[in-house]
Each structure stands twice: as structure tokens, then as C-alpha cells.
Design a protein around this motif. Structure first.
Motif, PDB file in Angstrom:
ATOM      1  N   GLN A 218       0.633  -1.214   0.142  1.00  7.35           N
ATOM      2  CA  GLN A 218      -0.030   0.061  -0.003  1.00  7.35           C
ATOM      3  C   GLN A 218       1.111   1.513  -0.075  1.00  7.35           C
ATOM      4  O   GLN A 218       0.491   2.492  -0.532  1.00  7.35           O
ATOM      5  N   ARG A 219       2.217   1.076   0.739  1.00  3.30           N
ATOM      6  CA  ARG A 219       3.125   2.082   0.509  1.00  3.30           C
ATOM      7  C   ARG A 219       4.635   1.942  -0.091  1.00  3.30           C
ATOM      8  O   ARG A 219       5.000   2.700  -0.872  1.00  3.30           O
ATOM      9  N   SER A 365      -8.224   2.356  17.469  1.00  2.00           N
ATOM     10  CA  SER A 365     -10.176   2.077  16.084  1.00  2.00           C
ATOM     11  C   SER A 365      -9.642   0.693  15.473  1.00  2.00           C
ATOM     12  O   SER A 365      -8.820  -0.343  15.696  1.00  2.00           O
ATOM     13  N   THR A 366     -11.293   0.458  15.263  1.00  2.00           N
ATOM     14  CA  THR A 366     -11.265  -0.990  14.710  1.00  2.00           C
ATOM     15  C   THR A 366     -12.023  -0.932  13.270  1.00  2.00           C
ATOM     16  O   THR A 366     -12.207   0.489  12.958  1.00  2.00           O
ATOM     17  N   ALA A 367     -11.569  -1.680  12.944  1.00  2.00           N
ATOM     18  CA  ALA A 367     -11.760  -1.591  11.297  1.00  2.00           C
ATOM     19  C   ALA A 367     -11.593  -3.303  10.735  1.00  2.00           C
ATOM     20  O   ALA A 367     -11.822  -4.764  11.690  1.00  2.00           O
ATOM     21  N   GLY A 393       4.130   2.501   9.484  1.00  2.00           N
ATOM     22  CA  GLY A 393       3.577   3.883   9.245  1.00  2.00           C
ATOM     23  C   GLY A 393       1.583   3.935   8.604  1.00  2.00           C
ATOM     24  O   GLY A 393       1.105   4.232   8.129  1.00  2.00           O
ATOM     25  N   LEU A 394       1.529   2.797   8.607  1.00  2.00           N
ATOM     26  CA  LEU A 394       0.183   2.558   7.417  1.00  2.00           C
ATOM     27  C   LEU A 394      -0.909   2.572   8.548  1.00  2.00           C
ATOM     28  O   LEU A 394      -0.952   1.863   9.648  1.00  2.00           O
ATOM     29  N   ARG A 395      -2.330   3.163   7.975  1.00  2.38           N
ATOM     30  CA  ARG A 395      -3.328   3.142   8.092  1.00  2.38           C
ATOM     31  C   ARG A 395      -3.838   2.175   8.076  1.00  2.38           C
ATOM     32  O   ARG A 395      -4.105   0.540   7.261  1.00  2.38           O
ATOM     33  N   LEU A 396      -4.903   1.756   9.887  1.00  5.44           N
ATOM     34  CA  LEU A 396      -5.743   0.274   9.702  1.00  5.44           C
ATOM     35  C   LEU A 396      -6.298  -0.133   8.683  1.00  5.44           C
ATOM     36  O   LEU A 396      -6.570  -1.009   7.928  1.00  5.44           O
ATOM     37  N   ARG A 397      -7.083   0.835   7.458  1.00  4.90           N
ATOM     38  CA  ARG A 397      -8.140   0.919   7.301  1.00  4.90           C
ATOM     39  C   ARG A 397      -7.945   0.630   6.021  1.00  4.90           C
ATOM     40  O   ARG A 397      -7.851   0.192   4.777  1.00  4.90           O
TER      41      ARG A 397
END
Length: 543
Positions: A218-219, A365-367, A393-397
Motif C-alpha cells: 500500500q505504501r 481504532s477498529t476496522a 506508518g500504515l493506517r488500519l483501514r
């Protein structure tokens, strides 16, 4: 008479050469599977003397040749040799034990294997040449029998030829390997911008590697080693041949079988971040105890950079204690609600589309995650990958979105459809935790009948009988309609466990081979049924 003798001699030569060639290839493959290590190869041979090394056909073939030679010396007639040749040929027709089309992990003709094959082939030809030369001096028909005796020795000595060929090539290979290791170390030292992520564990390394690579893409530009490149030469191949300047992250597996293996791997590629999945009973035969396995795998955590995280499965007590060996930050993950975990999962549900679950990260946070992967252990593998992603540094979503693209590793709880029948392909070597997990998944799947096909678990050392008996008890506790056991002797402990748990005999079927199981299932299965293929089955699953 002479023409018939020559013709039968040619036929006998073809059969004997074909069988001897298959035997040599088989033991070359075993040597490769045992990572080209003499001690491992020796242990394997010692465990398979009566089943693989010396076959009844060797005794039968030698008897025919000796009796034929003795008879020829008495009556001095070519008719005796003429009669002996077809009888001797029949004894060497069978080579089913050495078939290559049933190999789960095929022989790879790498450059090293090609180099090894040459001296091994020459060793195998020596007794054939000796028998032929001696037979030539004797003349026909006795000479033909001695000539074939050379093939018999070549066939019987196949495991020895591999060992002798490897001994001849050992100095060459040692020099080549040292060069590969130096090259890999230099390449990694020249890439301070590269993040090396090392993954180890008794189970789940490959799956976690694949998941992590997909999430990090993703990054980042990620290179993850294919298949199970988890040996020293596998790491060198990845670094020297496949790592490119544009890659930002290198994801590696670190596999161990003997004490000292982890140090050798870390000397090649010291990790900037590490992941430990589980400590199980795999390789007990070589490591001795689970505590020794844990100590060896824990070296990866100890060798991890002080700046990088160590990501640990704290549901496994032995893995959780590895936090004490970490030089830098520790990320803990749990599927069982550990209050100290940084990444957790809840509301895990399975269906014929895969697995759904909720993930809560270090920020609270929850996904919702949805993936084609099956099993609680795959949920754990996703959490391990999420922890690495969060540390980078990646976000959960972001990662929840990537998880939808994940596809199962071949033969590891892989969902497959065959007409109106659902197949769960878990035919790669299983372990007690994974096997129970697969049974649980099967029991929750679909509205049709649920069937398991298994030969039981292997490579568990002294615990193999007890673990398979426990698996039988576990199967009996779940709502399965049929248990198909492959191999009467090796599945005896499973049958004992089923019986002890009062599983109905009429819902158990024992077959000699996978092909017979398949023939039965073609008649038995109906639309809506679900079939689990569990552990160490050949690469054939058509139903």
C-alpha cells in the motif's frame, strides 16, 4: 537363440536402467529436501532402510541372477539365461515408490543439483561398466547375467552414489556458498535505505510473509521471497539475484531445523524488524524439545535491530517470553483478547467465502476485515502483518482494504470449488494446531455433509502417535459426516482416537491411497458437500 538372448537382454537393460535412474533421482531429491546436509540425509536413510533403501526386488533380482549363473555353469545352455532374463526383468518393473508425479515439492534442477548429478551419475555407471566388462570376458550367456548384475548394484547403491557424489562436490560447493554469502552481506550493507523484515515460527511463516508483503505494498515497493526460500542459500538467492535497487522492503523467512541454523541465517541478513508466529512441535526430531525450538527461534528477536520492532504472537507463551530478548520496541498481537496486546481480533466468522473479523490497533481504532483466507491462525497471521504495517506508518483501514485481495497460499486452507462441492485444500504438511483449526473450520462450513480426508500428521517424532490420536478425538467432537483415512498403518492412532471418543464406525472409511479415496468420493459426494483435504497429500485433488 543369440538374437532372442540379445533382444531379451536389451529389454532387461531398459527396465533395469529405468528403475536405477528413478532410484538415483529419488535419492538426489531426498538429499535436496534435507538441504544438502550429510547428517540430515544420513538420518533420513537410517529411518527408511527397510521401506525405501533395500527393496524386496533387490533380493529377488539377486536370487534370479545367482541361480541363473549357477544353472548355466551346470548345463552350459543359453536356454537357462534366456529363461532367467524375463524373470529378472519382472522383478524390476515396479518403481512406484520412486514416482516423481506424486511429489509434493518437486525436485528442482538448480545449478547445484546439476553439478551434483554429474558425479552421482558417474558413480552409478561404474558397477554397470564393471559388470559389462567382466561379462564380456566370460562371453554369452553367463556374461549377460553378470552385466545385469551391474545394474542391480547400481540400483541398490543409489543412496550411496548420492553420498559419494556429494562428498566429491563438497569442497566446490563450500567455496561457492561462501562466495554467495559474502556477496549477499555486501549487497545488504550497501543498502542502508532497505528495511529487512525477518519472519520465523514453527507454522505460518510463508502465509504471514505473503500477507505482510501485500499490506506493505500500500505504501512501499516490496520484495518477498517466493515459496519457502528460508535456508541460507535461499536467502542468498533472494538477495543476490532478485533484490532490485527500487525495492524498499525485503521480507524473508528464517527456517530452522537444527541448533545454530538461526545464527547462520542472521549472519547473512540481520533483520531490521522481526516477526515470530508460533513455537510448535515441528522439527522435534532434530531439535529435541519445544524449549530448544523457542530458544533457537528467539535468536531472531535478539538479532533484530534496536530501532526495529519485534512483533510477537502473545497467545503463544513461548513466543511471548521472547520480548525479554528484544533490543528495541515490541509489538504484541492476540486473537484471544490479551489485555496487553497492541493488535487484537474479535468477532471471527467463517463461511464459504472466507473469514470476516474485526481488528483493533494500538490507537484503539477498529476496522472490519474480510479475506479469502480461512482459519484463526490466518487471522493471527493478518494481525502480525498489521502490527508490522502499523510500525511502518500504515493506517488500519488501508490494510483492511488490502486484506480483501489476499489469496490463500497453495495447499494451506485454500478454498476451491469443484462443481457444486466446496473443497478446503490444507494438504501441505500440517501440525496439531493447524489440523485442529482446519477441523473447526470444516465443522462450521456450509449446509451439506462435511468430509475430512487425511493420512494423519507426520514429522512429529516421538509425539506423532499421541498427536494423531488426539486429532482423532478432536475430530469426533465436531459435527463431521465422514472421515476418510489414507493408509491403514499410519492412521491407526487416529482410528484409536475416534473410537475412544465413540465416533460411529460407519462414518469412518480407510483406504490405501489418495486415488482410492478420490474414486470413493466421486460416488459419495453430493451438491453442497464440503471436503477438507488435510496434511501431506500428493498434489492431486480432483473430485
Amino acid at each position: 537363440m543369440t538374437t532372442a538372448l540379445i533382444l531379451l537382454g536389451v529389454i532387461a537393460t531398459l527396465f533395469a536402467g529405468w528403475r536405477a535412474g528413478r532410484r538415483v533421482r529419488f535419492f538426489l531429491h531426498i538429499f535436496q529436501l534435507e538441504t544438502y546436509k550429510f547428517d540430515r540425509y544420513g538420518h533420513w536413510l537410517a529411518d527408511h532402510v527397510s521401506t525405501t533403501i533395500v527393496r524386496p526386488s533387490h533380493g529377488a533380482g539377486a536370487t534370479v541372477l545367482l541361480l541363473g549363473s549357477f544353472a548355466v555353469s551346470l548345463v552350459d545352455s543359453a536356454w537357462v539365461a534366456l529363461a532367467a532374463l524375463p524373470v529378472w526383468t519382472v522383478t524390476f518393473i515396479s518403481s512406484r515408490r520412486y514416482r516423481s508425479d506424486e511429489e509434493k515439492k518437486p525436485l528442482a534442477f538448480t545449478e547445484r543439483m546439476t553439478r551434483l548429478s554429474i558425479p552421482v551419475g558417474l558413480w552409478a555407471l561404474l558397477p554397470i561398466a564393471a559388470g559389462g566388462l567382466y561379462g564380456w570376458t566370460l562371453g554369452s550367456p553367463t556374461g549377460v547375467l553378470w552385466y545385469l548384475g551391474g545394474f542391480l548394484v547400481a540400483d541398490l547403491g543409489a543412496p550411496l552414489w548420492v553420498a559419494l557424489g556429494a562428498a566429491l562436490m563438497h569442497p566446490v560447493e563450500s567455496t561457492i556458498q561462501k562466495g554467495f554469502k559474502r556477496q549477499a552481506r555486501r549487497r545488504l550493507q550497501s543498502r542502508p535505505d532497505l528495511t529487512v523484515v525477518g519472519i520465523t515460527g514453527s507454522y505460518g511463516k510463508t502465509s504471514t510473509k505473503v500477507i505482510l508483503a501485500e499490506l506493505l505494498r500500500q505504501r512501499y515497493n516490496v520484495y518477498a521471497t517466493p515459496s519457502s526460500y528460508n535456508t541460507p542459500m535461499g536467502l542468498c538467492l533472494a538477495v543476490n539475484e532478485h533484490l532490485k535497487p527500487e525495492h524498499q522492503v525485503l521480507v524473508l523467512e528464517y527456517g530452522i531445523r537444527y541448533p545454530g541454523d538461526m545464527d547462520e541465517l542472521c549472519d547473512i541478513a540481520a533483520p531490521d524488524a522481526s516477526v515470530v508466529t508460533t513455537v510448535g512441535v515441528a522439527h522435534l526430531e532434530t531439535m529435541g524439545t519445544q524449549d530448544r525450538i523457542a530458544a533457537e527461534k528467539g535468536k531472531l528477536v535478539a538479532r533484530t535491530s534496536a530501532e526495529g520492532p519485534a512483533v510477537l504472537n502473545v497467545d503463544d507463551e513461548r513466543v511471548a517470553t521472547m520480548a525479554e530478548r528484544a533490543q528495541g520496541p515490541v509489538w504484541r498481537v492476540s486473537t484471544e483478547g490479551d489485555p496487553d496486546a497492541d493488535i487484537t481480533a474479535a468477532n471471527i466468522k467463517y463461511d464459504t467465502n472466507g473469514t470476516a473479523f474485526d481488528v483493533t490497533d494500538d490507537t484503539g481504532s477498529t476496522a472490519s476485515f474480510q479475506t479469502q483466507l480461512l482459519g484463526r491462525h490466518n487471522v493471527l497471521n493478518v494481525l502480525l502483518a498489521v502490527a508490522v504495517g502499523r510500525s511502518m506508518g500504515l493506517r488500519l483501514r488501508q490494510m483492511a482494504h488490502a486484506a480483501r485481495r489476499l489469496e490463500p497460499v497453495e495447499h494451506r486452507l485454500q478454498l476451491r470449488g469443484r462443481g457444486d462441492v466446496t473443497i478446503i485444500d490444507d494438504a501441505f504438511n500440517s501440525n496439531p494446531v493447524g489440523a485442529r483449526n482446519a477441523v473447526e473450520i470444516l465443522s462450521e462450513m456450509g449446509d451439506g455433509r462435511r468430509v475430512i480426508v487425511t493420512p494423519g500428521m507426520v514429522e512429529l517424532g516421538d509425539r506423532q502417535w499421541d498427536e494423531n490420536e488426539a486429532l482423532g478425538r478432536f475430530i469426533a467432537q465436531h459435527d463431521l459426516d465422514l472421515v476418510v483415512l489414507v493408509g491403514e498403518d499410519q492412521t491407526a492412532p487416529i482410528r484409536k482416537g475416534l473410537s475412544a471418543a465413540q465416533f460411529p464406525d460407519e462414518r469412518t472409511r480407510v483406504v490405501d491411497s489418495l486415488s482410492k479415496a478420490q474414486d470413493f468420493l466421486k460416488r459419495y459426494l453430493e451438491p453442497g458437500d464440503v471436503v477438507l483435504y488435510e496434511n501431506d497429500l500428493p498434489d492431486q485433488y480432483e473430485v
